[in-house]
Design an enzyme around this catalytic site. Structure first.
Site, PDB file in Angstrom:
ATOM      1  N   GLU A 157       0.807  -1.213   0.000  1.00  0.00           N
ATOM      2  CA  GLU A 157       0.000   0.000   0.000  1.00  0.00           C
ATOM      3  C   GLU A 157       0.845   1.271   0.000  1.00  0.00           C
ATOM      4  OE1 GLU A 157      -3.455   2.397   0.042  1.00  0.00           O
ATOM      5  OE2 GLU A 157      -3.103   0.302  -0.506  1.00  0.00           O
ATOM      6  N   ASP A 282      11.904 -11.549 -23.823  1.00  0.00           N
ATOM      7  CA  ASP A 282      11.683 -10.441 -24.747  1.00  0.00           C
ATOM      8  C   ASP A 282      10.182 -10.390 -25.054  1.00  0.00           C
ATOM      9  OD1 ASP A 282      12.157  -8.497 -26.831  1.00  0.00           O
ATOM     10  OD2 ASP A 282      11.965 -10.145 -28.263  1.00  0.00           O
ATOM     11  N   SER A 418      12.542  -3.234 -25.184  1.00  0.00           N
ATOM     12  CA  SER A 418      12.882  -1.844 -25.493  1.00  0.00           C
ATOM     13  C   SER A 418      11.734  -0.908 -25.154  1.00  0.00           C
ATOM     14  CB  SER A 418      13.257  -1.703 -26.974  1.00  0.00           C
ATOM     15  OG  SER A 418      12.197  -2.142 -27.793  1.00  0.00           O
ATOM     16  N   ASP A 477      13.910 -13.187 -29.916  1.00  0.00           N
ATOM     17  CA  ASP A 477      13.858 -13.518 -31.343  1.00  0.00           C
ATOM     18  C   ASP A 477      14.998 -12.860 -32.112  1.00  0.00           C
ATOM     19  OD1 ASP A 477      12.569 -10.946 -30.847  1.00  0.00           O
ATOM     20  OD2 ASP A 477      12.121 -10.948 -32.987  1.00  0.00           O
TER      21      ASP A 477
END
Length: 518
Positions: A157, A282, A418, A477
């Site tokens: 909290e 990713d 990113s 990837d």
């Protein structure tokens, strides 16, 4: 005499006038700092003459950046502090007024050793007050996860008391290493401030914390919340409860599955040198189709950037976004980046500023640039889209089940993208499968570093507190990211999804088409 150096601008003379220096604003600021020192002494934050406090002498007629600064002295008993003990500095750190010497056994007056660090918070964050505490909980909080470069906590909290955070947000406080002398911390503090634009505090390992705010009330409130949260983390640690995850389950108590994520030795106990403790994922092309990002998310940000800037132009959040964009565009112009156009100053016509910002942002989006200033603004635009239900996060069908499985197995899962941390949370918090953030322990973005640089993965391994980077599985990837992570010691798997870029021949990495193969 200069307390921490720095040149003076032509406008400094106005703020250093005798009337201002001897006026009510400075007098009240002196009294306030003395009062706060006595109060924080009772809290255990500034005992033994350590710690320090500084505030701007509030004069409504002057911009905050030009207001005089009041700082507590060094080596003085904080519980006996009075207004006359204070130093008064110009906005750029020059001492304008010093306290008179007191009889023995008092030491000769000296401006706080924290002065150069305080000035970094004033100049880099436009702070109105800064507090340096040596509270015991701030020291122990940096020891809970040895070697970690950040303190992380979520679903408490009191996180709501930290600027820009809510109950479900992850609080991230950078940790810098201690040095023998306070002034030697200046550069590392500045680096942390620059690397964590949302942070309002920096922890110093085995030392204490620096907290800043727009005003003394804001700084004090946040400091109290930070100390509460650190104390809570310590108590949870003593109880064996994990303070870094939403459900606050047992720390490392779950049985590990026998898979690529966990190796076992004959007696059934996990091999601490080889078992995988963490998974780092990713997003684009790994958990989420690239087409969703390129065909939905990016166009939404591009089409709504003007509307967003216009409607939120005067908000603190957008002012910070514009500040970061200005810094980036100035650098781009120096480097001759195509599409960069100068941004008029803050006092220019609003429409002129917005037109320039839109032109730069559209150019950045078109070039798919992985820069913090763009990603932060995009995250704020996307937040509006998710809140209005115009956007919904998309993940591959195999992702939710894998996240649930890893979570149930006691595996900690993190995201490294990113996109800004806020954008990551929005995507996983608003999917057709519900809120998937409950299965995630944290988020990393470009404030950690470029995803194609080995150093970034080293920083992540330090933050996660594993004994070896080999205990982390990274799935991406992008071949260049895989190479960087492998160079840092991570185990790496490359994700093969529809629309992903082809891989080089003989790339040497294991590949999967679904998380179910792990």
């Amino acid at each position: 005499m200069a307390c921490c150096g720095g040149g003076r601008g032509e406008g400094a003379a106005a703020t250093e006038s005798e009337a201002y220096l001897e006026g009510e604003a400075v007098r009240e600021a002196r009294e306030l700092v003395a009062e706060l020192c006595r109060h924080f002494y009772g809290q255990g934050w500034v005992t033994g003459t350590v710690g320090s406090i500084t505030v701007k002498a509030n004069d409504p007629a002057l911009p905050l950046a030009d207001q005089l600064i009041v700082m507590s002295p060094s080596g003085v008993q904080k519980e006996r502090m009075v207004a006359e003990d204070m130093y008064v500095l110009s906005a750029d750190g020059k001492v304008l007024s010093s306290p008179v010497s007191k009889p023995w056994p008092n030491k000769p007056p000296k401006c706080t050793d924290c002065a150069p660090l305080f000035m970094k918070a004033y100049l880099m964050r436009g702070a109105g007050a800064v507090i340096h505490s040596h509270g015991m909980e701030t020291c122990i909080a940096t020891m809970l996860d040895h070697g970690a470069k950040e303190f992380r906590m979520t679903h408490m909290e009191m996180i709501k008391g930290i600027k820009g955070h809510g109950y479900r947000d992850e609080l991230v406080v950078p940790i810098i290493e201690n040095t023998p002398y306070e002034y030697e911390l200046t550069d590392s503090l500045a680096e942390a401030i620059a690397a964590y634009p949302k942070a309002t505090a920096v922890l110093v390992r085995n030392h204490g914390i620096y907290v800043w705010g727009d005003s003394w009330i804001n700084a004090k409130t946040q400091a109290e919340c930070y100390h509460y949260l650190f104390d809570a983390a310590i108590k949870l640690y003593q109880l064996g409860i994990d303070w870094t995850t939403p459900e606050h389950g047992p720390i490392n108590s779950a049985k590990r599955p026998r898979s690529v994520l966990s190796s076992s030795i004959p007696n059934g106990c996990p091999d601490s040198k080889s078992s995988k403790h963490c998974v780092v994922l990713d997003i684009e092309g790994t958990t989420t189709p690239i087409s969703f990002v390129t065909d939905v998310m990016f166009p939404y940000a591009r089409d709504n950037v003007r509307k967003h800037l216009t409607s939120t132009y005067s908000s603190d959040e957008t002012k910070e976004d514009i500040k970061l964009l200005r810094i980036q565009v100035e650098e781009d112009l120096k480097n001759g980046i195509v599409g960069s156009v100068p941004i008029p100053p803050d006092d220019a016509d609003k429409e002129e500023v917005i037109n320039a910002l839109v032109a730069n942002v559209e150019s950045m989006i078109k070039a798919d640039r992985k820069i913090t200033s763009l990603k932060q603004l995009q995250g704020h635009i996307w937040r509006t889209g998710f809140e209005s239900k115009e956007l919904q996060g998309v993940v591959f069908d195999d992702v939710p089940e894998a996240l649930k499985h890893w979570h149930a197995s006691g595996m900690k899962v993190y995201i490294y993208s990113s996109g800004s941390r806020e954008a990551q949370r929005l995507l996983f918090g608003n999917t057709a499968y519900g809120d998937l953030r409950q299965y995630l322990c944290g988020f990393f973005d470009t404030t950690t570093g470029n995803k194609r640089e080995t150093r970034s993965y080293f920083e992540i391994s330090q933050s996660l507190g594993v004994d070896s980077p080999a205990q982390i599985l990274f799935i991406t990837d992008v071949f260049q990211e895989a190479v960087a992570a492998k160079s840092a010691g991570f185990e790496v798997i490359i994700s093969i999804r529809p629309g992903n870029a082809p891989l080089p021949e003989n790339h040497g990495f294991r590949t999967i088409k679904s998380f179910s193969e792990i």
